[in-house]
Design an enzyme around this catalytic site. Sequence first.
Site, PDB file in Angstrom:
ATOM      1  N   ASN A  77       9.130  -3.586  -6.160  1.00 30.62           N
ATOM      2  CA  ASN A  77       9.583  -3.538  -7.562  1.00 30.62           C
ATOM      3  C   ASN A  77      10.495  -2.353  -7.818  1.00 30.62           C
ATOM      4  O   ASN A  77      10.413  -1.328  -7.140  1.00 30.62           O
ATOM      5  CB  ASN A  77       8.365  -3.489  -8.507  1.00 30.62           C
ATOM      6  CG  ASN A  77       7.853  -2.084  -8.709  1.00 30.62           C
ATOM      7  OD1 ASN A  77       8.322  -1.348  -9.575  1.00 30.62           O
ATOM      8  ND2 ASN A  77       6.894  -1.672  -7.882  1.00 30.62           N
ATOM      9  N   PHE A 137       2.606  11.081  -9.292  1.00 32.58           N
ATOM     10  CA  PHE A 137       3.551  11.778  -8.408  1.00 32.58           C
ATOM     11  C   PHE A 137       4.051  10.806  -7.349  1.00 32.58           C
ATOM     12  O   PHE A 137       4.358  11.185  -6.224  1.00 32.58           O
ATOM     13  CB  PHE A 137       2.874  12.946  -7.695  1.00 32.58           C
ATOM     14  CG  PHE A 137       2.436  14.057  -8.607  1.00 32.58           C
ATOM     15  CD1 PHE A 137       3.107  14.325  -9.790  1.00 32.58           C
ATOM     16  CD2 PHE A 137       1.354  14.862  -8.275  1.00 32.58           C
ATOM     17  CE1 PHE A 137       2.695  15.349 -10.624  1.00 32.58           C
ATOM     18  CE2 PHE A 137       0.935  15.897  -9.101  1.00 32.58           C
ATOM     19  CZ  PHE A 137       1.613  16.143 -10.274  1.00 32.58           C
ATOM     20  N   CYS A 139       5.916   7.255  -7.923  1.00 37.10           N
ATOM     21  CA  CYS A 139       6.949   6.214  -7.975  1.00 37.10           C
ATOM     22  C   CYS A 139       8.194   6.629  -7.196  1.00 37.10           C
ATOM     23  O   CYS A 139       8.764   7.693  -7.451  1.00 37.10           O
ATOM     24  CB  CYS A 139       7.298   5.887  -9.413  1.00 37.10           C
ATOM     25  SG  CYS A 139       6.003   4.893 -10.168  1.00 37.10           S
ATOM     26  N   ASN A 204       0.491   5.066  -4.008  1.00 37.93           N
ATOM     27  CA  ASN A 204       1.508   4.468  -4.853  1.00 37.93           C
ATOM     28  C   ASN A 204       2.389   3.617  -3.931  1.00 37.93           C
ATOM     29  O   ASN A 204       2.072   3.433  -2.763  1.00 37.93           O
ATOM     30  CB  ASN A 204       2.308   5.561  -5.578  1.00 37.93           C
ATOM     31  CG  ASN A 204       2.861   5.035  -6.909  1.00 37.93           C
ATOM     32  OD1 ASN A 204       3.465   3.971  -6.964  1.00 37.93           O
ATOM     33  ND2 ASN A 204       2.645   5.785  -7.977  1.00 37.93           N
ATOM     34  N   THR A 205       3.482   3.126  -4.416  1.00 43.98           N
ATOM     35  CA  THR A 205       4.265   2.157  -3.635  1.00 43.98           C
ATOM     36  C   THR A 205       5.094   2.830  -2.533  1.00 43.98           C
ATOM     37  O   THR A 205       5.419   4.009  -2.606  1.00 43.98           O
ATOM     38  CB  THR A 205       5.190   1.369  -4.557  1.00 43.98           C
ATOM     39  OG1 THR A 205       5.926   2.291  -5.355  1.00 43.98           O
ATOM     40  CG2 THR A 205       4.402   0.435  -5.449  1.00 43.98           C
ATOM     41  N   CYS A 350      -2.755 -24.958  22.946  1.00 44.51           N
ATOM     42  CA  CYS A 350      -1.377 -24.709  22.489  1.00 44.51           C
ATOM     43  C   CYS A 350      -0.634 -23.826  23.481  1.00 44.51           C
ATOM     44  O   CYS A 350       0.589 -23.838  23.535  1.00 44.51           O
ATOM     45  CB  CYS A 350      -1.372 -24.071  21.106  1.00 44.51           C
ATOM     46  SG  CYS A 350      -2.082 -22.410  21.068  1.00 44.51           S
ATOM     47  N   CYS A 357       0.495 -13.478  27.156  1.00 40.79           N
ATOM     48  CA  CYS A 357      -0.029 -12.654  28.246  1.00 40.79           C
ATOM     49  C   CYS A 357       0.929 -12.678  29.446  1.00 40.79           C
ATOM     50  O   CYS A 357       1.208 -11.646  30.056  1.00 40.79           O
ATOM     51  CB  CYS A 357      -1.413 -13.156  28.638  1.00 40.79           C
ATOM     52  SG  CYS A 357      -2.283 -12.012  29.723  1.00 40.79           S
ATOM     53  N   CYS A 382      -7.429  -9.003  33.503  1.00 45.91           N
ATOM     54  CA  CYS A 382      -7.515  -8.717  32.059  1.00 45.91           C
ATOM     55  C   CYS A 382      -7.828  -7.236  31.816  1.00 45.91           C
ATOM     56  O   CYS A 382      -8.822  -6.713  32.311  1.00 45.91           O
ATOM     57  CB  CYS A 382      -8.598  -9.594  31.430  1.00 45.91           C
ATOM     58  SG  CYS A 382      -8.825  -9.290  29.671  1.00 45.91           S
ATOM     59  N   CYS A 388      -4.148 -11.701  23.111  1.00 47.69           N
ATOM     60  CA  CYS A 388      -4.423 -13.152  23.051  1.00 47.69           C
ATOM     61  C   CYS A 388      -5.254 -13.501  21.818  1.00 47.69           C
ATOM     62  O   CYS A 388      -5.013 -14.516  21.165  1.00 47.69           O
ATOM     63  CB  CYS A 388      -5.123 -13.615  24.332  1.00 47.69           C
ATOM     64  SG  CYS A 388      -6.605 -12.676  24.744  1.00 47.69           S
TER      65      CYS A 388
HETATM   66  C1  LIG Z   1       5.583  -3.665 -11.047  1.00 51.58           C
HETATM   67  C2  LIG Z   1       4.835  -2.437 -10.703  1.00 51.58           C
HETATM   68  C3  LIG Z   1       4.879  -1.351 -11.557  1.00 51.58           C
HETATM   69  C4  LIG Z   1       4.175  -0.196 -11.240  1.00 51.58           C
HETATM   70  N1  LIG Z   1       4.201   0.833 -12.112  1.00 51.58           N
HETATM   71  C5  LIG Z   1       3.468   1.937 -11.859  1.00 51.58           C
HETATM   72  C6  LIG Z   1       3.414   2.984 -12.791  1.00 51.58           C
HETATM   73  O1  LIG Z   1       3.980   2.927 -13.875  1.00 51.58           O
HETATM   74  N2  LIG Z   1       2.670   4.075 -12.467  1.00 51.58           N
HETATM   75  C7  LIG Z   1       2.002   4.187 -11.297  1.00 51.58           C
HETATM   76  O2  LIG Z   1       1.342   5.198 -11.063  1.00 51.58           O
HETATM   77  N3  LIG Z   1       2.038   3.199 -10.397  1.00 51.58           N
HETATM   78  C8  LIG Z   1       2.748   2.077 -10.648  1.00 51.58           C
HETATM   79  N4  LIG Z   1       2.747   1.045  -9.749  1.00 51.58           N
HETATM   80  C9  LIG Z   1       2.000   1.204  -8.480  1.00 51.58           C
HETATM   81  C10 LIG Z   1       0.584   0.628  -8.569  1.00 51.58           C
HETATM   82  O3  LIG Z   1      -0.181   1.297  -9.529  1.00 51.58           O
HETATM   83  C11 LIG Z   1      -0.131   0.714  -7.209  1.00 51.58           C
HETATM   84  O4  LIG Z   1      -0.229   2.061  -6.822  1.00 51.58           O
HETATM   85  C12 LIG Z   1       0.598  -0.042  -6.099  1.00 51.58           C
HETATM   86  O5  LIG Z   1       1.148  -1.238  -6.606  1.00 51.58           O
HETATM   87  C13 LIG Z   1      -0.313  -0.368  -4.907  1.00 51.58           C
HETATM   88  O6  LIG Z   1      -1.370  -1.191  -5.278  1.00 51.58           O
HETATM   89  P1  LIG Z   1      -1.357  -2.802  -5.009  1.00 51.58           P
HETATM   90  O7  LIG Z   1      -1.051  -3.014  -3.576  1.00 51.58           O
HETATM   91  O8  LIG Z   1      -2.723  -3.273  -5.438  1.00 51.58           O
HETATM   92  O9  LIG Z   1      -0.285  -3.356  -5.883  1.00 51.58           O
HETATM   93  C14 LIG Z   1       3.432  -0.127 -10.047  1.00 51.58           C
HETATM   94  C15 LIG Z   1       3.390  -1.231  -9.202  1.00 51.58           C
HETATM   95  C16 LIG Z   1       4.061  -2.380  -9.532  1.00 51.58           C
HETATM   96  C17 LIG Z   1       3.982  -3.573  -8.625  1.00 51.58           C
END
Ligand SMILES: Cc1cc2nc3c(=O)[nH]c(=O)nc-3n(C[C@H](O)[C@H](O)[C@H](O)COP(=O)(O)O)c2cc1C
Length: 437
Positions: A77, A137, A139, A204-205, A350, A357, A382, A388
């Site tokens: 995202n 801390f 995004c 976080n992401t 299959c 292997c 092995c 496998c």
């Molecule tokens: C669309 C979207 C928006 C997000 N916005 C925030 C946010 O505003 N603040 C935050 O701390 N994390 C935000 N996150 C991260 C999530 O809180 C979370 O840490 C991350 O998606 C991993 O968890 P999941 O695999 O269950 O999605 C966002 C994630 C997504 C998908």
Amino acid sequence: MADLRNNFVGIKSPNPFWLASAPPTDKAYNVERAFKAGWGGVVWKTLGEEGPPVVNVNGPRYGAIWGADRRLLGLNNIELITDRDLYTNLREMKQVKKNWPDRALIASIMVPCEEQAWKAILPLVEETEADGIELNFGCPHGMSERGMGSAVGQVPEYIEMVVRWCKQYTRMPVITKLTPNITDIRKPARAAKAGGTDAVSLINTINSIVSVDLDNFAPNPTVGGKGSHGGYCGPAVKPIALNMVAEIARDAETYGLPISGIGGITTWRDAAEFLALGAGNVQVCTAAMTYGFKIVEEMITGLSDWMDEKGHRTLDDVIARAVPNVSDWQYLNLNYIAKAKIDQDACIKCGRCHIACEDTSHQAITNMVDGVRRFEVMEEECVGCNLCVNVCPVENCITMEELPAGSLDKRTGKIVDPNYANWTTHPNNPMARQAAE
Ligand SMILES: Cc1cc2nc3c(=O)[nH]c(=O)nc-3n(C[C@H](O)[C@H](O)[C@H](O)COP(=O)(O)O)c2cc1C
């Protein structure tokens, strides 16, 4: 019945399932519905400082990776923090907390890395009666270019400094949410602890480009012909998150620091794995966005049934139970020997195990026996690598069987060491030898 009640840094909730800060927690309408469905708590979508809210793109915000059955495996995202007015959010949070006093309500916050900015927002949040704050801390896009989010989370000194301000200016428990976009997750966790954080939450992401539109030669999601890196989450990130949680749970410097586990949690089993690796509770985002709020029902009943079956009465019986078994490679038992075994009744012939292997590994699986198509493991070849098992399309058709102590390992021609279970002190163990010297 197992007791799922959760007490995370003094914040109580009826179960350990919280919704992570994201669109599902962006407004009262969503959060009320989530609580009705059974979620134990929410971390409200990240609040920004007073003033005009941020502006999101109006084109696509999400990209994705799917499995062959179109199941969503990873979501990407490019969304920012809340684009709603601060005071609207605060008012709604206060009302929701009043309506649902038994649920946890945490305010996620991201403001500029300046003392005054944190000092100004904390009393406003306190006023809502929220149970705690989570410092975003993490995004990796949009906000980091403005010196916030992962731009702070990647510098341990900044983390420590901001946590200190928060501990100074609020009585609310502080949860520091960490970015995975860093080489060694222990460093920001240690910094958060040094600043006095009550807990960390992760992950976080993950910074990512999910795919490229080959007609327009632009990353997806494409907004008017251009794309930007975004944050990756969902089932695909779970292994990365689990490892990071375990790293913090077993680090001597952060040992015992409460952890809220996040990343790809979709089922009760995912949640149980995070708990076992040291998380005190879990947060969920992508699974709720994919399947709706009601998935929490499966999480609650699944976890509860499993705990009953195993005789775990409370979450404390599960939390961190797997941590002592997370080891560095050099401590693994080199005298342990396992071989693949193919269940001929389950085998669909299959040939994928043979190809994998034969072409890439140890040439240990037949494709013909006495002129008939048949896949058998040649024990003398092995090495027990497990490839496998992983490529076989039939679950449990190939299993790894441990060679018992005292039996012959046909590959090496040696007897399996009868003493191999005592690896910690075994003379073949280089770490034990080193310790003895
Ligand atoms: C669309 C979207 C928006 C997000 N916005 C925030 C946010 O505003 N603040 C935050 O701390 N994390 C935000 N996150 C991260 C999530 O809180 C979370 O840490 C991350 O998606 C991993 O968890 P999941 O695999 O269950 O999605 C966002 C994630 C997504 C998908």
